[in-house]
Design an enzyme around this catalytic site. Structure first.
Site, PDB file in Angstrom:
ATOM      1  N   GLY A 120       0.687  -1.194   0.062  1.00 60.71           N
ATOM      2  CA  GLY A 120      -0.083  -0.134  -0.022  1.00 60.71           C
ATOM      3  C   GLY A 120       0.970   1.256   0.026  1.00 60.71           C
ATOM      4  O   GLY A 120       2.038   1.318   0.620  1.00 60.71           O
ATOM      5  N   GLY A 161       0.514   5.539   1.152  1.00 67.09           N
ATOM      6  CA  GLY A 161      -0.387   6.506   1.648  1.00 67.09           C
ATOM      7  C   GLY A 161       0.335   7.720   1.602  1.00 67.09           C
ATOM      8  O   GLY A 161       1.444   7.952   1.038  1.00 67.09           O
ATOM      9  N   GLY A 182       3.846   7.599   3.341  1.00 61.64           N
ATOM     10  CA  GLY A 182       4.892   6.644   2.866  1.00 61.64           C
ATOM     11  C   GLY A 182       4.136   5.273   2.537  1.00 61.64           C
ATOM     12  O   GLY A 182       3.032   5.139   2.764  1.00 61.64           O
ATOM     13  N   VAL A 230       3.873   1.071   2.358  1.00 65.74           N
ATOM     14  CA  VAL A 230       3.766   0.026   3.360  1.00 65.74           C
ATOM     15  C   VAL A 230       4.032  -1.449   2.828  1.00 65.74           C
ATOM     16  O   VAL A 230       3.661  -1.430   1.729  1.00 65.74           O
ATOM     17  CB  VAL A 230       2.053  -0.029   3.814  1.00 65.74           C
ATOM     18  CG1 VAL A 230       2.010  -1.098   4.852  1.00 65.74           C
ATOM     19  CG2 VAL A 230       1.735   1.196   4.399  1.00 65.74           C
ATOM     20  N   LYS A 279       5.409   0.247   7.829  1.00 64.56           N
ATOM     21  CA  LYS A 279       5.258   1.430   7.132  1.00 64.56           C
ATOM     22  C   LYS A 279       6.499   2.374   7.220  1.00 64.56           C
ATOM     23  O   LYS A 279       7.103   2.547   8.429  1.00 64.56           O
ATOM     24  CB  LYS A 279       4.016   2.359   8.066  1.00 64.56           C
ATOM     25  CG  LYS A 279       3.828   3.630   7.347  1.00 64.56           C
ATOM     26  CD  LYS A 279       2.349   4.098   7.749  1.00 64.56           C
ATOM     27  CE  LYS A 279       1.571   4.643   6.622  1.00 64.56           C
ATOM     28  NZ  LYS A 279       0.289   4.645   6.845  1.00 64.56           N
ATOM     29  N   ASP A 287      -8.595  11.208   8.581  1.00 63.46           N
ATOM     30  CA  ASP A 287      -8.462  10.580   7.306  1.00 63.46           C
ATOM     31  C   ASP A 287      -9.108   9.415   7.074  1.00 63.46           C
ATOM     32  O   ASP A 287      -8.670   8.264   6.767  1.00 63.46           O
ATOM     33  CB  ASP A 287      -6.854  10.693   6.718  1.00 63.46           C
ATOM     34  CG  ASP A 287      -6.822  10.679   5.328  1.00 63.46           C
ATOM     35  OD1 ASP A 287      -7.767  10.959   4.489  1.00 63.46           O
ATOM     36  OD2 ASP A 287      -5.840  10.332   4.924  1.00 63.46           O
TER      37      ASP A 287
END
Ligand SMILES: *[C@@H]1O[C@H](CO)[C@@H](O)[C@H](O)[C@H]1NC(C)=O
Ligand SMILES: *[C@@H]1O[C@H](CO)[C@@H](O)[C@H](O)[C@H]1NC(C)=O
Ligand SMILES: *[C@@H]1O[C@H](CO)[C@@H](O)[C@H](O)[C@H]1NC(C)=O
Ligand SMILES: *[C@@H]1O[C@H](CO)[C@@H](O)[C@H](O)[C@H]1NC(C)=O
Ligand SMILES: *[C@@H]1O[C@H](CO)[C@@H](O)[C@H](O)[C@H]1NC(C)=O
Ligand SMILES: *[C@@H]1O[C@H](CO)[C@@H](O)[C@H](O)[C@H]1NC(C)=O
Ligand SMILES: *[C@@H]1O[C@H](CO)[C@@H](O)[C@H](O)[C@H]1NC(C)=O
Ligand SMILES: *[C@@H]1O[C@H](CO)[C@@H](O)[C@H](O)[C@H]1NC(C)=O
Ligand SMILES: *[C@@H]1O[C@H](CO)[C@@H](O)[C@H](O)[C@H]1NC(C)=O
Ligand SMILES: *[C@@H]1O[C@H](CO)[C@@H](O)[C@H](O)[C@H]1NC(C)=O
Ligand SMILES: CC(=O)N[C@H]1CO[C@H](CO)[C@@H](O)[C@@H]1O
Length: 791
Positions: A518, A520, A523, A525, A539, A632
């Site tokens: 992932g 985001g 940064g 993951v 992360k 968020d």
């Protein structure tokens, strides 16, 4: 005594001629002849009878010399000689003088209109109506000396050339033949425009002026400026405007008319019925036709475009919307006595003052207008960009759900009752949220107000309302007293059950950061496996400037938060520039990957995800030691374990980024557009209700199966980037309002349609996305609503 035979014959001939004239009209008018307003038979007809030309009564007392389509109900007028100076229905006449001048005189004999055609005496003229509808003055050599086609009024007929010397001007209103304010003409740019040339201001409304003319397919390069509608119904203009009648082909009689409502329409005649049908219409948002509703007036679709006044205002002239609305006050220049009234989902196009600003707060925008006596109100774009439009006039008002802006009208304090001002919140679109919410028989929410009060009291007592999400996400009750303790790192590690990893350890675990799962705002993951076999998500934070100890302290706070529906932080790494967080790994990834894919997600599962997420957020907001805003909330940040139990991720992140000045990370740390609450978009202070709003959007996504980013303006171009205010919400509520719940719900849930849980989710979703943050329930209330048992 015998009557001479020839006399009888003469009489008979005269009678026949008279009868024929009455039914057929005259073929032409010769020099010295005239057409009288009282004589029903005094009119011209075209050779095949398509058109007629004579006096046309525009009201009970006055008449205009006109050309009309013969076989239409109510005589469709296509040209008028004296539209703005009608003559009396007594003794007016149109005369073709011996000198060749065609003159219209009214009852008292004064000249109202003439062709100004003078000739030398040897010439002979006559007036004729051609089969095209062109009224012409012709000399004996059959040359046209004058023609009505050179001075059109509001209609262009097939084969009538339109060029730079001509303008179509609409009628003032339905049934009022006076010139109105809408024009159709070539402008200096060689492009055909529709403009509103009003008493106050003039502006172009078609093609759209806020984009390049090329976007509308026009070209300004051909300076010939000619256009024509041919017999087959094809319109071609030198600026590349081309269109066909929907019944393209020779046959139907047509006309291109600029109607009193500012729209240009191509009509085709159904001759058997004598009625017109529209066979072409420009692509234009009706309420964007300028000047429609006058000053302060607002155009609304309900579903026909209709003008309304802001509450408390009244129509200036009850028979004429173009005069707009009058306020129930006189604006003072004393800024202390001024106030504003909000009109949601409304915008007034144009008339912006030179004090346009970007990147300022709503309050600053308001003050700018307050201080400027030229300012009658201001628009503020709700996109978080802080665009402020103070306005000199409030014209061209329109109200549609997709409007990105809200308008505040300047008023004199106390001139409107509280009631009138607050009524504005329930705008009269048929799809208002309030109305939609009423459709549901879902759980009662009476108690929530009390709860909200309690919460607000709690919150304000700690001055948490001051908390701003970005940079300073949370406010920590305990921390204030315990700051020093955090520096005692060994002690904290014991207490917090949070492990410190070395960079090498994590590099090994993630096989050199190869398996990215992932990405985001903070940064990427990566998936990894620890030495003890535990699977983790690592992360890798970018852009942290805090020192190791400070970072550790902040991370410890996050690590201390334990809840079944919050992703557990197991450890971290802080080695110089390397800042990493180690989380438990979630088998089924994030919600967006499942919800917006082909995977079947049943209602029970969705309900459980909604409930779990609510519990997680509720814990963050109210029960955990720290008072944390997430800021968020979105499907990407809701992870699912192998039983599809939701776990909220990424909370507390902006805490780690605190101290970073106004740079990229700063804005990156902000919420995601489409999920941002209105008050946030308006640069206002925010509180926990921004998370409630975002959560509501996630519920709407769970229900519709569509991503908010898809629901956001699909046509979103860079030009219209600020179009998306509440569009998700609007999209859903408008759809429910128009089409019913069934058309909004994810088709994969249709077999669940009668399930009470579906309704309940929708009700909660709509409560959460309420404009007014005080009307949104707290997260704990949401949990309460969702766990309620059906009676
Ligand atoms: C008038 O009608 C006749 C027969 O329908 C047709 O032949 C002729 O072309 C028409 N004239 C004009 C000027 O349209
Ligand atoms: C027509 O004339 C009548 C009587 O002279 C008058 O009352 C009325 O106002 C006139 N109407 C218009 C439209 O001028
Ligand atoms: C014709 O005029 C009458 C009276 O003004 C009006 O009621 C009717 O609607 C009109 N018909 C059409 C087809 O415009
Ligand atoms: C007057 O008539 C003559 C002959 O018909 C023509 O040559 C001349 O151009 C005309 N003058 C005007 C001003 O039309
Ligand atoms: C300009 O437009 C006219 C009419 O459409 C056309 O006949 C002409 O060829 C065009 N000129 C150029 C240079 O494209
Ligand atoms: C109108 O229709 C004709 C025949 O189908 C076609 O040749 C022409 O290109 C069309 N014009 C426009 C503007 O679509
Ligand atoms: C014309 O009007 C008549 C009567 O209203 C209707 O029956 C007919 O279908 C119409 N023709 C066209 C081409 O629309
Ligand atoms: C709202 O919509 C309903 C049904 O769609 C309709 O019957 C009603 O007239 C509408 N109300 C308004 C004010 O437009
Ligand atoms: C506004 O001012 C005008 C003239 O000064 C006055 O006639 C009018 O009554 C005032 N209107 C209101 C609503 O106070
Ligand atoms: C508005 O004007 C007042 C007095 O003229 C001034 O003190 C204030 O700073 C101004 N506010 C803004 C936002 O310009
Ligand atoms: C919807 C989905 O992807 N479910 C998966 C969640 O994880 C378990 C265990 O790995 C899988 O069996 C499910 O298919």
């Amino acid at each position: 005594m015998e009557v001479p035979k020839f006399l009888i014959l003469l009489l008979f001939a005269a009678t026949v001629a008279r009868t024929q004239a009455r039914s057929l009209g005259l073929q032409s008018l010769r020099q010295g002849g005239s057409l009288k307003v009282e004589e029903e038979s005094d009119f011209l007809v075209s050779p095949n009878g398509t058109f007629s030309s004579g006096f046309y009564n525009v009201n009970a007392n006055s008449s205009c010399y006109s050309v009309w389509y013969t076989n239409t109900i109510n005589k469709t007028v296509v040209w008028m000689a004296n539209r703005d100076t009608p003559v009396s229905i007594r003794q007016s006449k149109l005369a073709l003088r011996r000198n060749g001048n065609l003159v219209l005189t009214d009852g008292v004999g004064s000249t109202v209109w003439s062709t100004n055609t003078l000739s030398n005496a040897s010439m002979e003229f006559h007036l004729r109506l051609l089969e095209t509808g062109n009224l012409v003055l012709i000399n004996q050599a059959e040359r046209i000396i004058w023609q009505s086609f050179d001075s059109p009024t509001d209609t262009l007929l097939p084969s009538q050339q339109f060029d730079k010397s001509k303008t179509l001007v609409c009628m003032r209103s339905r049934g009022t033949y006076l010139s109105g304010f809408y024009n159709f003409k070539f402008d200096g740019n060689n492009v055909l425009y529709l403009t509103h040339d009003g008493p106050l201001l003039s502006s172009v409304y078609w093609p759209k002026m806020d984009t390049s003319v090329f976007i509308s397919g026009r070209s300004p390069y051909n300076s010939s400026r000619v256009a024509v509608l041919d017999k087959r119904g094809e319109f071609v203009s030198s600026d590349n405007l081309k269109f066909n009648a929907s019944d393209y082909g020779v046959g139907p009689k047509r006309r291109l008319t600029l109607d009193y409502d500012g729209l240009l329409r191509l009509y085709s005649l159904n001759e058997s019925a004598g009625l017109w049908k529209v066979s072409w219409l420009p692509e234009i948002d009706f309420c964007r036709v300028h000047g429609l509703c006058g000053e302060y007036g607002i155009c609304t679709y309900k579903p026909e475009p209709t003008c309304t006044c802001p509450h408390g205002f009244s129509m200036t002239d009850p028979s004429d919307w173009s005069k707009g609305c009058s306020p129930p006050f006189n604006l003072t220049h004393d800024s202390k006595k001024l106030d504003f009234m909000e009109l949601p989902y409304t915008d007034y196009y144009g008339s912006d003052l030179d004090t346009y600003h970007m990147g300022i707060s709503f309050e600053e925008c308001r003050n700018t207008c307050l201080n400027d006596s030229r300012c009658k109100g201001f628009g503020f774009a709700l996109d978080g960009y802080g665009q402020c439009y103070p306005k000199n006039f409030l014209l061209n008002g329109f109200r549609v759900p997709s409007t990105p802006s809200i308008i505040h009208i300047k008023i004199t304090k106390g001139s409107l009752s509280r009631d009138e001002v607050s009524q504005l919140q329930t705008y009269d679109l048929n799809c208002s949220r309030a109305e939609v919410a009423k459709k549901f028989s879902g759980p009662q929410v009476k108690k929530s107000n009390q709860y909200v009060k309690y919460l607000t009291g709690f919150v304000s007592s700690f001055a948490i309302i001051e908390a701003i999400c970005v940079g300073l996400t949370w406010w920590c009750v305990l921390r204030k007293h315990a700051d020093e303790d955090y520096m005692n790192i060994g002690y904290m590690e014991l207490v917090m059950e949070i492990k410190r990893f070395t960079y090498a350890e994590l590099k090994r675990a993630t096989k050199g950061f190869t398996q990215e799962i992932g990405k985001g705002g903070f940064g990427a993951v990566y998936k990894g496996v620890l030495g003890d076999g535990r699977v983790v998500a690592v992360k890798r934070l970018e852009g942290i400037v805090q020192g190791d100890a400070e970072f550790w302290a902040e991370v410890s706070v996050i690590g201390n938060i334990n809840h079944r529906n919050l992703v557990k932080l197991w450890g971290f790494c802080a080695e110089n520039e390397h800042k990493l967080l180690v989380y438990e790994y979630q088998e089924n990834g994030s919600l967006d990957k499942i919800l917006f894919s082909d995977v079947e997600l049943g209602l029970e599962q969705r309900y459980n995800i909604a409930l779990g997420t609510a519990k997680g957020l509720s814990y963050l907001h109210e029960e955990c030691l720290e008072w944390v805003l997430h800021c968020d909330v979105k499907p990407q940040n809701i992870l699912l374990d192998d039983h599809l139990e939701p776990k909220v991720a990424d909370f507390g992140m902006s805490k780690l980024f605190k101290g970073i000045p106004d740079d990229i990370e700063f804005s990156r740390a902000r919420g995601t557009r489409g999920y941002m609450a209105p008050e946030w978009m308006m640069n206002l202070k925010i509180d926990a209700k921004v998370d409630v709003y975002s959560y509501g959007i996630v519920l709407l996504e769970l229900l519709t199966g569509k991503s908010a980013s898809i629901l956001l303006s699909p046509e979103a171009s860079p030009v219209s980037k600020h179009k998306e205010h509440n569009q998700v919400v609007q999209c859903v509520t408008v759809k429910i309002g128009r089409e019913g719940l069934e058309d909004v719900i994810d088709p994969r849930l249709h077999h669940e349609f009668n399930n009470k849980k579906l309704e309940r989710l929708m009700t909660v979703a709509l409560l959460c996305v309420h404009e007014d943050r005080n009307a949104r329930p707290a997260m704990s209330k949401v949990v309460e609503l969702l766990v309620q048992k059906d009676e």
